[in-house]
Design a protein around this motif. Structure first.
Motif, PDB file in Angstrom:
ATOM      1  N   PRO A   1       0.801  -1.234   0.000  1.00 51.10           N
ATOM      2  CA  PRO A   1       0.000   0.000   0.000  1.00 51.10           C
ATOM      3  C   PRO A   1       0.827   1.274   0.000  1.00 51.10           C
ATOM      4  CG  PRO A   1      -0.156  -1.135   2.123  1.00 51.10           C
ATOM      5  CD  PRO A   1       0.588  -2.039   1.215  1.00 51.10           C
ATOM      6  N   TRP A   2       2.100   1.187   0.423  1.00 47.67           N
ATOM      7  CA  TRP A   2       2.875   2.416   0.508  1.00 47.67           C
ATOM      8  C   TRP A   2       3.578   2.768  -0.804  1.00 47.67           C
ATOM      9  CZ3 TRP A   2       4.020  -2.193   2.809  1.00 47.67           C
ATOM     10  CH2 TRP A   2       5.176  -2.852   2.384  1.00 47.67           C
ATOM     11  N   LEU A   3       3.438   1.904  -1.797  1.00 51.30           N
ATOM     12  CA  LEU A   3       4.070   2.166  -3.091  1.00 51.30           C
ATOM     13  C   LEU A   3       3.030   2.454  -4.150  1.00 51.30           C
ATOM     14  CD1 LEU A   3       6.754  -0.673  -3.229  1.00 51.30           C
ATOM     15  CD2 LEU A   3       7.106   1.725  -2.687  1.00 51.30           C
ATOM     16  N   SER A   4       3.423   3.290  -5.104  1.00 49.39           N
ATOM     17  CA  SER A   4       2.528   3.547  -6.219  1.00 49.39           C
ATOM     18  C   SER A   4       2.433   2.281  -7.070  1.00 49.39           C
ATOM     19  CB  SER A   4       3.072   4.693  -7.070  1.00 49.39           C
ATOM     20  OG  SER A   4       4.269   4.269  -7.719  1.00 49.39           O
ATOM     21  N   VAL A   5       1.515   2.285  -7.992  1.00 51.82           N
ATOM     22  CA  VAL A   5       1.323   1.135  -8.878  1.00 51.82           C
ATOM     23  C   VAL A   5       2.641   0.800  -9.586  1.00 51.82           C
ATOM     24  CG1 VAL A   5       0.260   0.478 -11.069  1.00 51.82           C
ATOM     25  CG2 VAL A   5      -1.138   1.352  -9.217  1.00 51.82           C
TER      26      VAL A   5
ATOM     27  N   TYR B   1      -2.070   5.130  -6.229  1.00 49.44           N
ATOM     28  CA  TYR B   1      -1.825   4.220  -5.123  1.00 49.44           C
ATOM     29  C   TYR B   1      -2.863   3.098  -5.147  1.00 49.44           C
ATOM     30  CZ  TYR B   1       1.737   7.107  -2.956  1.00 49.44           C
ATOM     31  OH  TYR B   1       2.892   7.792  -2.691  1.00 49.44           O
ATOM     32  N   PRO B   2      -2.501   1.919  -4.649  1.00 51.19           N
ATOM     33  CA  PRO B   2      -3.425   0.777  -4.736  1.00 51.19           C
ATOM     34  C   PRO B   2      -4.829   1.061  -4.210  1.00 51.19           C
ATOM     35  CG  PRO B   2      -1.296   0.011  -3.989  1.00 51.19           C
ATOM     36  CD  PRO B   2      -1.204   1.504  -4.086  1.00 51.19           C
ATOM     37  N   HIS B   3      -4.924   1.819  -3.120  1.00 48.50           N
ATOM     38  CA  HIS B   3      -6.256   1.995  -2.544  1.00 48.50           C
ATOM     39  C   HIS B   3      -7.179   2.837  -3.439  1.00 48.50           C
ATOM     40  CE1 HIS B   3      -5.989   6.251  -1.194  1.00 48.50           C
ATOM     41  NE2 HIS B   3      -4.721   5.996  -1.000  1.00 48.50           N
ATOM     42  N   GLN B   4      -6.589   3.442  -4.455  1.00 54.94           N
ATOM     43  CA  GLN B   4      -7.415   4.226  -5.356  1.00 54.94           C
ATOM     44  C   GLN B   4      -7.967   3.397  -6.513  1.00 54.94           C
ATOM     45  OE1 GLN B   4      -4.035   6.995  -5.839  1.00 54.94           O
ATOM     46  NE2 GLN B   4      -5.476   8.636  -5.391  1.00 54.94           N
ATOM     47  N   LEU B   5      -7.586   2.134  -6.580  1.00 59.43           N
ATOM     48  CA  LEU B   5      -8.004   1.296  -7.710  1.00 59.43           C
ATOM     49  C   LEU B   5      -9.110   0.325  -7.337  1.00 59.43           C
ATOM     50  CD1 LEU B   5      -4.490   0.233  -9.027  1.00 59.43           C
ATOM     51  CD2 LEU B   5      -5.825   2.208  -9.710  1.00 59.43           C
TER      52      LEU B   5
ATOM     53  N   MET C   1      -8.629  -3.922 -11.079  1.00 58.28           N
ATOM     54  CA  MET C   1      -7.401  -3.220 -11.447  1.00 58.28           C
ATOM     55  C   MET C   1      -6.252  -3.647 -10.543  1.00 58.28           C
ATOM     56  SD  MET C   1      -9.095   0.479 -12.021  1.00 58.28           S
ATOM     57  CE  MET C   1      -7.678   1.431 -12.547  1.00 58.28           C
ATOM     58  N   LYS C   2      -6.557  -3.799  -9.245  1.00 60.06           N
ATOM     59  CA  LYS C   2      -5.511  -4.216  -8.324  1.00 60.06           C
ATOM     60  C   LYS C   2      -4.965  -5.580  -8.717  1.00 60.06           C
ATOM     61  CE  LYS C   2      -7.839  -2.946  -4.443  1.00 60.06           C
ATOM     62  NZ  LYS C   2      -8.159  -2.246  -3.186  1.00 60.06           N
ATOM     63  N   GLN C   3      -5.845  -6.479  -9.085  1.00 61.52           N
ATOM     64  CA  GLN C   3      -5.384  -7.800  -9.499  1.00 61.52           C
ATOM     65  C   GLN C   3      -4.494  -7.704 -10.720  1.00 61.52           C
ATOM     66  OE1 GLN C   3      -5.345  -9.522  -6.993  1.00 61.52           O
ATOM     67  NE2 GLN C   3      -5.940 -11.441  -7.929  1.00 61.52           N
ATOM     68  N   ARG C   4      -4.872  -6.826 -11.632  1.00 63.12           N
ATOM     69  CA  ARG C   4      -4.056  -6.690 -12.838  1.00 63.12           C
ATOM     70  C   ARG C   4      -2.672  -6.147 -12.490  1.00 63.12           C
ATOM     71  NH1 ARG C   4      -7.028  -3.414 -17.225  1.00 63.12           N
ATOM     72  NH2 ARG C   4      -8.556  -2.788 -15.666  1.00 63.12           N
ATOM     73  N   VAL C   5      -2.625  -5.236 -11.518  1.00 60.37           N
ATOM     74  CA  VAL C   5      -1.319  -4.749 -11.081  1.00 60.37           C
ATOM     75  C   VAL C   5      -0.516  -5.907 -10.509  1.00 60.37           C
ATOM     76  CG1 VAL C   5      -0.080  -3.216  -9.519  1.00 60.37           C
ATOM     77  CG2 VAL C   5      -2.162  -2.431 -10.620  1.00 60.37           C
ATOM     78  N   GLY C   6      -1.198  -6.755  -9.737  1.00 53.63           N
ATOM     79  CA  GLY C   6      -0.526  -7.922  -9.173  1.00 53.63           C
ATOM     80  C   GLY C   6       0.064  -8.806 -10.258  1.00 53.63           C
ATOM     81  N   ILE C   7      -0.683  -8.976 -11.339  1.00 54.21           N
ATOM     82  CA  ILE C   7      -0.183  -9.795 -12.449  1.00 54.21           C
ATOM     83  C   ILE C   7       1.006  -9.094 -13.116  1.00 54.21           C
ATOM     84  CG2 ILE C   7      -0.752 -10.780 -14.702  1.00 54.21           C
ATOM     85  CD1 ILE C   7      -3.621 -11.120 -13.699  1.00 54.21           C
ATOM     86  N   ALA C   8       0.880  -7.784 -13.307  1.00 49.32           N
ATOM     87  CA  ALA C   8       1.981  -7.040 -13.919  1.00 49.32           C
ATOM     88  C   ALA C   8       3.234  -7.149 -13.073  1.00 49.32           C
ATOM     89  CB  ALA C   8       1.580  -5.570 -14.089  1.00 49.32           C
TER      90      ALA C   8
ATOM     91  N   GLN D   1      -1.293   7.535   2.590  1.00 45.80           N
ATOM     92  CA  GLN D   1      -2.489   7.432   3.405  1.00 45.80           C
ATOM     93  C   GLN D   1      -3.525   8.479   3.051  1.00 45.80           C
ATOM     94  OE1 GLN D   1      -2.537   4.524   5.018  1.00 45.80           O
ATOM     95  NE2 GLN D   1      -2.287   5.165   7.118  1.00 45.80           N
ATOM     96  N   ARG D   2      -3.120   9.452   2.271  1.00 47.71           N
ATOM     97  CA  ARG D   2      -4.066  10.514   1.922  1.00 47.71           C
ATOM     98  C   ARG D   2      -5.272   9.933   1.235  1.00 47.71           C
ATOM     99  NH1 ARG D   2      -0.154  14.367  -1.202  1.00 47.71           N
ATOM    100  NH2 ARG D   2       1.544  14.040   0.238  1.00 47.71           N
ATOM    101  N   GLY D   3      -6.440  10.290   1.769  1.00 48.11           N
ATOM    102  CA  GLY D   3      -7.639   9.757   1.124  1.00 48.11           C
ATOM    103  C   GLY D   3      -8.151   8.524   1.831  1.00 48.11           C
ATOM    104  N   ILE D   4      -7.319   7.929   2.672  1.00 49.30           N
ATOM    105  CA  ILE D   4      -7.827   6.838   3.493  1.00 49.30           C
ATOM    106  C   ILE D   4      -8.242   7.435   4.817  1.00 49.30           C
ATOM    107  CG2 ILE D   4      -7.270   4.668   4.611  1.00 49.30           C
ATOM    108  CD1 ILE D   4      -5.222   4.092   2.637  1.00 49.30           C
ATOM    109  N   SER D   5      -9.484   7.271   5.222  1.00 48.99           N
ATOM    110  CA  SER D   5      -9.906   7.860   6.487  1.00 48.99           C
ATOM    111  C   SER D   5      -9.332   7.041   7.625  1.00 48.99           C
ATOM    112  CB  SER D   5     -11.427   7.883   6.577  1.00 48.99           C
ATOM    113  OG  SER D   5     -11.929   6.572   6.536  1.00 48.99           O
TER     114      SER D   5
END
Lengths: 262, 265, 259
Positions: A90-94, A132-136, A140-147, B250-254
């Protein structure tokens, strides 16, 4: 191992002890996977398929037996895994997620970025590198996992029910994408799934496992060529095979449910 | 009323009301003027004491002690916390000690420290350190144990092994909880420090309030109390400001709302 | 209890046992100054003063425990009521939370001078001082508890005609119970801290007072005995509380309890 064999498991067993109980997840499993082969593993819950994958990945040691992976060239990572719950960092961009593997192998930042962008492009995610993952979404997250796994260019790709957590439509779409990726680069794949139709759609061989302790019950060779397409799902052979496999599997699934008990 | 305006109003309406009420009741002497001082007077006293009196040096003393205590607690607590979270052996050795001493009010150890190292700075720094340390080691250890097993598998499978496991995987993985734990650690450090100064020191904010009490200097006492409250506020605002900088993802995660309190001496 | 669990527990004890053994050794060989670090055996022997009929420590322990219990009971009773009452409106809820967030970081014992001005050096002053932080914690945790109730339940309850006190007693209170219980555990810790600190500074009796007096006359061993008692009280209020709470409220076993 002969030249075309990529992965060789011989007499592999795995027992877990927790507290005073011992659980045998796998018993005497022997399997060979050839170069460029796509092998699916299908079986009831608790049959040890995930354990099998992790043994190949080197995350566990077998209690007995051997696991061998042939190296085609030095420095090439042996395995790359795709997880059911994406397990993206979660702390890394896609893009950084996809670059994670190469960077750990001291690949230069520039080169790793190129690799990452290439794989993201293949999965249709070129625009999302900085997200970031939480925005997907889940798909899409699964596809990132495959990539991320593809970026490793590993000897063998290990996929643990990668589509299990997705809704049916996304699933169907991603199955087709995985098939396309297969056709493009012919990776060697060990693929776990609950869905029989998914296994038949994607693989060269389907391995059926029994309920715990997991043994190989049967290995089914599929006749479909690599150059198959989504229309395969509508054919009679597809339906017959899928149903046939289910017939074989039904009593194992019932046995597994009985094991779980009240 | 728009959304944010409404929320702002809800947050500040009652505090402002209370302040106004206080002013009215104190100035009209409904509340005994010996004990209840208007805020204006408190503010004046505060400024006076800062400029002419000891308040400035007391404040700096407290801040200095807090700095040392927290820095030590953070380094030791995070280090040992990660170690005991990662290696079972270290956990077995340290856990019984940390878990039994955590509920002990550290203020009770102050007299012992003073006997051993004298009445100087060290005793108070140690007492505050002890509180922060136990707080941080326990929360850090917990956060290491809470990393999802699948994520760990992914980390290992993609090459985060050896020292890279800690630098490229574990540390960022626990960063949000670590941040929270440090915030709580600083808060408990501050509380214990002020209490310790109140009980045993002749310098620092806590001792200033104690002195004011002894001398029946009610306005100074209020000044001290308000300052302590403000100090706590500044600390929590500091962390709130640092969060988007240190944890950009964390921005955007409440975050889980209050991120409340913790006890332990 | 299987052999495995016994082995597990004995490993858990090995750490403190090792440390106590090392302490004993270092103290007796005077590597550690025995005046500052009396050997553990001496401390344990001395703790018989707890049972000394005349000047016994038991009385002080009893008084401290009593103070803590009164404080926590008052904090819970008042805190839960105020906490729930305040949630009727966002205006009161948010405003109260703001005020309490300001008060919370102020150590409760700092209010002692103020309260002794008004009430004199009385037990009432001590107890009210001790009450401050636990009360703040209880209100905050109660509010959080109410907020944590899934709005669906509230809708359903209202739909089935729950109103007024019935609504609060049958829906809100049980729903916020997990958070309230966590709040009690934390408040208990703060109560102990506050009571000890107040006794050290103001009171004529109690464990804090005992600790303080022996500090003045440098009776270190007696200080350690007091510390031991306080530590045990601390453990009872956290681990002990957890054990009881887990029995009464089984769902707690799953949730994160540490601090």
């Amino acid at each position: 191992m002969s030249d075309s064999v990529k992965v060789h498991l011989e007499g592999v067993s795995k027992t877990f002890s927790s507290g005073s109980r011992e659980v045998t997840a796998l018993e005497d499993v022997s399997l060979e996977v050839g170069e460029g082969e796509f092998v699916s593993i299908v079986g009831p819950s608790g049959c040890g398929k995930s354990t099998l994958l992790r043994l190949v990945a080197g995350l566990h040691e077998p209690s007995s037996g051997t696991v061998e992976i042939r190296s085609s060239r030095p420095g090439r990572p042996k395995t790359a895994m795709v997880f059911q719950e994406h397990a993206l960092f979660p702390w890394l961009s896609v893009r950084d997620n996809v670059m994670f593997g190469p960077r750990n192998r001291k690949v230069s930042k520039r080169e790793a970025t190129e690799i990452a962008d290439e794989q993201l492009g293949r999965l249709g995610l070129a625009r999302f590198g900085d997200f970031y993952p939480h925005q997907l979404s889940g798909g899409m997250k699964q596809r990132v996992g495959i990539a991320r796994a593809l970026a490793q260019d590993s000897e063998i790709l290990l996929m643990d029910e990668p589509l299990g957590a997705l809704d049916a439509q996304t699933r169907t779409l991603l199955q087709e994408q995985i098939l396309e990726l297969r056709q493009q680069s012919q990776p060697t794949v060990l693929y776990i799934t609950h869905a029989i139709d998914e296994a038949v759609f994607l693989s060269d061989r389907v391995v059926l496992m029994s309920a715990r302790p997991g043994r190989i019950r049967e290995v089914i060779e599929l006749d479909f060529p690599l150059s198959r397409g989504p229309e395969l799902r509508g054919t009679k052979e597809f339906a017959a095979l899928s149903q046939g496999i289910w017939e074989h599997l039904r009593d194992e699934v019932q046995a597994a449910m009985a094991l779980e008990g009240p | 009323m728009t959304g944010t305006l409404r929320t702002l109003g809800q947050t500040w309406a009652i505090p402002i009301l209370l302040v106004v009420l206080w002013e009215v009741l104190t100035r009209t002497e409904v509340l005994d003027p010996r004990f209840f001082i208007p805020l204006g007077d408190i503010a004046v006293t505060t400024v006076e004491e800062l400029v002419n009196g000891r308040l400035g040096s007391d404040l700096l003393t407290t801040l200095r002690r807090l700095g040392f205590a927290f820095a030590l607690a953070a380094v030791a607590g995070v280090g040992l916390g990660i170690a005991s979270g990662h290696w079972r052996l270290i956990e077995w050795l340290t856990r019984p000690i940390t878990d039994t001493l955590y509920p002990l009010p550290k203020i009770a150890i102050l007299p012992l420290f003073i006997i051993i190292v004298g009445r100087g700075e060290v005793a108070f720094i140690l007492t505050a350190f002890a509180t922060g340390f136990f707080q941080i080691i326990i929360s850090t250890r917990g956060s290491v144990r809470n990393v999802s097993p699948e994520l760990i598998e992914a980390g290992r499978n993609f090459g985060a092994t050896g020292h890279r496991y800690f630098t490229r995987f574990l540390f960022p993985a626990i960063a949000p909880q670590l941040f929270n734990g440090l915030r709580l650690g600083l808060a408990t450090c501050l509380i214990t420090l002020i209490a310790a100064e109140f009980v045993g020191s002749d310098s620092g904010l806590g001792s200033m309030i104690h002195r004011a009490g002894q001398q029946f200097a009610v306005d100074e006492m209020y000044a001290g109390l308000v300052l302590v409250g403000l100090l706590g506020l500044v600390v929590s605002l500091l962390f709130r400001a640092l969060e988007p900088l240190l944890l950009p993802w964390q921005r955007g995660i409440s975050q889980n709302g209050t991120g409340l309190v913790a006890s332990g001496g | 209890m299987t052999w495995r669990t016994l082995r597990g527990k004995s490993v858990l004890l090995s750490g403190p046992v090792l440390i106590l053994a090392a302490w004993e050794l270092l103290s007796r060989t005077e590597v550690l100054r025995p005046t500052f670090f009396p050997p553990p055996t001496t401390i344990f022997a001395r703790s018989s003063i707890i049972f000394d009929a005349e000047d016994g420590l038991a009385a002080d322990i009893g008084i401290t425990v009593l103070r803590v219990l009164i404080t926590i009971l008052a904090a819970v009773a008042l805190g839960v009521v105020i906490g729930i009452a305040v949630t009727v409106s966002r205006w009161t809820e948010r405003g109260t939370t703001t005020v309490l967030a300001f008060v919370y970081p102020i150590p409760g014992v700092l209010f002692l001078p103020f309260l002794t001005f008004i009430l004199g050096r009385t037990e009432a002053a001590f107890l009210m001082t001790a009450l401050v932080t636990p009360l703040v914690v209880m209100v905050l945790y109660t509010i959080a508890g109410v907020r944590s109730i899934d709005p669906i339940y509230l809708e359903v309850a209202r739909n089935y005609g729950a109103r007024g006190t019935r609504y609060f007693l049958r829906v809100i209170l049980p729903g916020s119970l997990p958070s309230i219980v966590t709040g009690i555990r934390i408040s208990l810790g703060f109560s102990l801290i506050a009571v000890i600190a107040i006794e050290m500074v103001g009171a004529q009796d109690g464990l804090g007072r005992f600790l303080w007096s022996n500090w003045q006359i440098l009776r270190v061993t007696d200080m350690y005995v007091a510390l031991l008692c306080i530590a045990v009280l601390g453990l009872l209020s956290s681990v002990g509380f957890d054990a009881i709470a887990d029995r009464l409220l089984p769902w707690r076993a799953d949730t994160e309890k540490a601090s």
